[in-house]
Design an enzyme around this catalytic site. Structure first.
Site, PDB file in Angstrom:
ATOM      1  CG  HIS A 258      11.265  53.146  13.669  1.00 38.71           C
ATOM      2  ND1 HIS A 258      12.295  52.886  12.787  1.00 38.71           N
ATOM      3  CD2 HIS A 258      10.156  53.341  12.902  1.00 38.71           C
ATOM      4  CE1 HIS A 258      11.819  52.915  11.543  1.00 38.71           C
ATOM      5  NE2 HIS A 258      10.535  53.199  11.596  1.00 38.71           N
ATOM      6  CG  HIS A 399       2.308  55.892  10.461  1.00 33.11           C
ATOM      7  ND1 HIS A 399       2.880  55.053  11.405  1.00 33.11           N
ATOM      8  CD2 HIS A 399       3.049  55.760   9.344  1.00 33.11           C
ATOM      9  CE1 HIS A 399       3.926  54.444  10.875  1.00 33.11           C
ATOM     10  NE2 HIS A 399       4.050  54.836   9.623  1.00 33.11           N
TER      11      HIS A 399
END
Length: 422
Positions: A258, A399
């Site tokens: 993150h 991703h």
């Protein structure tokens, strides 16, 4: 592959670009197997539908987003990615949509398409906004109506007094969980930036920018390890889930992947202030602050590279930087690579090019299955062995697929709009 060649996509390495294209196509081929009657399902490690999972809203959105990007790019394949994108739109507009109370169900039955989890989650709603924005860019019929519906539902989570999004509501939005999370806000930023480009709405961009600024302030106040969990008044909860540190969405400690995602989103936002929204109040100052914060956040995350093994980033660390969950997640290395590409262009610092190359080399050696570029091992132990501490199978390609595109496009506009206008 010379790292400096990433500074300008017009002069990128043709060989590396061709390899990224090959990986992206393989990921799309892998992901196409997730199609079900009512949307897209969870894939196992063999690329087959996992019957133990119902259909998750966030997975359906992320797969739809990827197929919309492929549709825009005209990616050649045995699969019709425009049709797959339209299938995703049909699922989001149909069984996932709560026509009675508004918003979207968190999960539906794979067999019947009826709600299984009827809670309303900001995290998943942010992905509806992202998927709908990409569908608009792909010119899929019905996309504009879906985006309007998604933005209206997503806005119901916003709390003006905090300028952040709440996390989870009951089906009718009458009860809100006693928890606030940075993860839902991170993907809200991603969705809002995409929607601002798709619609031209400056208010969506401004909302996203403010959230990024808040997140960077939280990180700076905590030594650049970003707190993930908060009270409803947005006070950090540093010990949250200490007893369940490997939680897939709410782990204890700092989540390294993150940090890289936020760094990249901060740079995208800074580029927006320097481009489409350069006439915004204090645009230049805000862009400069965002770039500085992105660099600090990413540099701090880099300190955890290989701290407990021969390479890779741990899933989480405690507030002193000591690994808590040692597993290496495929999405973390993907986000690190994407951030490195954007940081290289933003800073001109060759160190980011060196990291970009080294991290791809690590991913090739450990994460991407030999002979099948579309199969990325979702989770490895620090010793490089297959692990299922947090995730089983290879649920989606979001991703991994995005990191085949991010290095080849500018930081602004957001990815789908950049692809559509390239």
């Amino acid at each position: 592959m010379a790292p400096s060649l990433l500074l300008d996509s017009a002069h990128a390495s043709p060989e590396h670009d061709a390899w990224l294209e090959e990986v992206g196509r393989a990921l799309l081929e892998w992901g196409a197997a997730s199609r079900t009657e009512h949307g897209f399902g969870w894939l196992d490690s063999n690329g087959k539908l996992d019957p133990s999972h119902d259909l998750e809203l966030w997975i359906n959105c992320r797969m739809t987003h990827c197929f919309a990007l492929a549709s825009i790019r005209g990616t050649e394949s045995a699969h019709n990615f425009s049709e797959l994108a339209a299938h995703g739109l049909k699922a989001l507009s149909g069984p996932f949509h709560d026509a009675e109370h508004g918003g979207f169900f968190s999960s539906i039955s794979r067999k019947s398409g009826t709600p299984v989890d009827d809670s309303k989650q900001a995290y998943a709603h942010a992905f509806v906004v992202l998927a709908a924005s990409s569908l608009v860019e792909a010119k899929i019929p019905g996309a504009e109506e879906l985006l309007e519906t998604a933005l209206e539902a997503h806005a119901r989570f916003f709390e003006p007094e905090h300028e952040m999004f709440a996390d989870t509501y009951s089906r009718d939005f009458s009860e809100c969980e006693n928890y606030r999370g940075i993860n839902a806000n991170m993907h809200s930023v991603e969705g809002l930036l995409a929607a601002s480009a798709a619609t031209g709405r400056r208010d969506l961009f401004e909302r996203a920018a403010t959230i990024v600024e808040h997140a960077l302030a939280f990180a700076e106040g905590n030594g650049w390890f970003l707190p993930e969990h908060f009270t409803p008044e947005w006070e950090p909860r540093p010990d949250y889930n200490r007893e369940e540190p490997a939680h897939p969405f709410r782990p204890y400690g700092a989540t390294i992947g993150h940090s890289f995602e936020w760094a990249r989103l901060a740079l995208h936002t800074a580029a927006g202030f320097e481009g489409q929204f350069s006439d915004a109040t204090r645009a230049t100052d805000r862009a400069s602050t965002l770039r500085e914060g992105a660099l600090a956040l990413a540099e701090k995350a880099c300190e955890t590279w290989g701290v407990d093994g021969d390479g890779g980033f741990p899933y989480t660390v405690d507030w002193n930087g000591t690994p808590v969950v040692h597993e290496r997640m495929h999405w973390v290395i993907a986000e690190a690579i994407g951030a490195a590409a954007v940081l290289l262009r933003a800073s001109g610092d060759a160190a980011w090019g060196e990291r970009y190359e080294a991290w791809w080399d690590w991913a090739k050696a450990t994460t991407i299955v030999p002979g099948n570029l579309g199969s990325w091992i979702h989770e490895l132990s620090a010793a490089g062995e297959l692990s299922e501490t947090t995730w089983k199978g290879q649920p989606d390609i979001y991703h991994a697929y995005q990191v085949t595109l991010i290095p080849r496009f500018p930081a602004w506009p957001p990815l789908a709009h950049a692809v559509a206008t390239a």
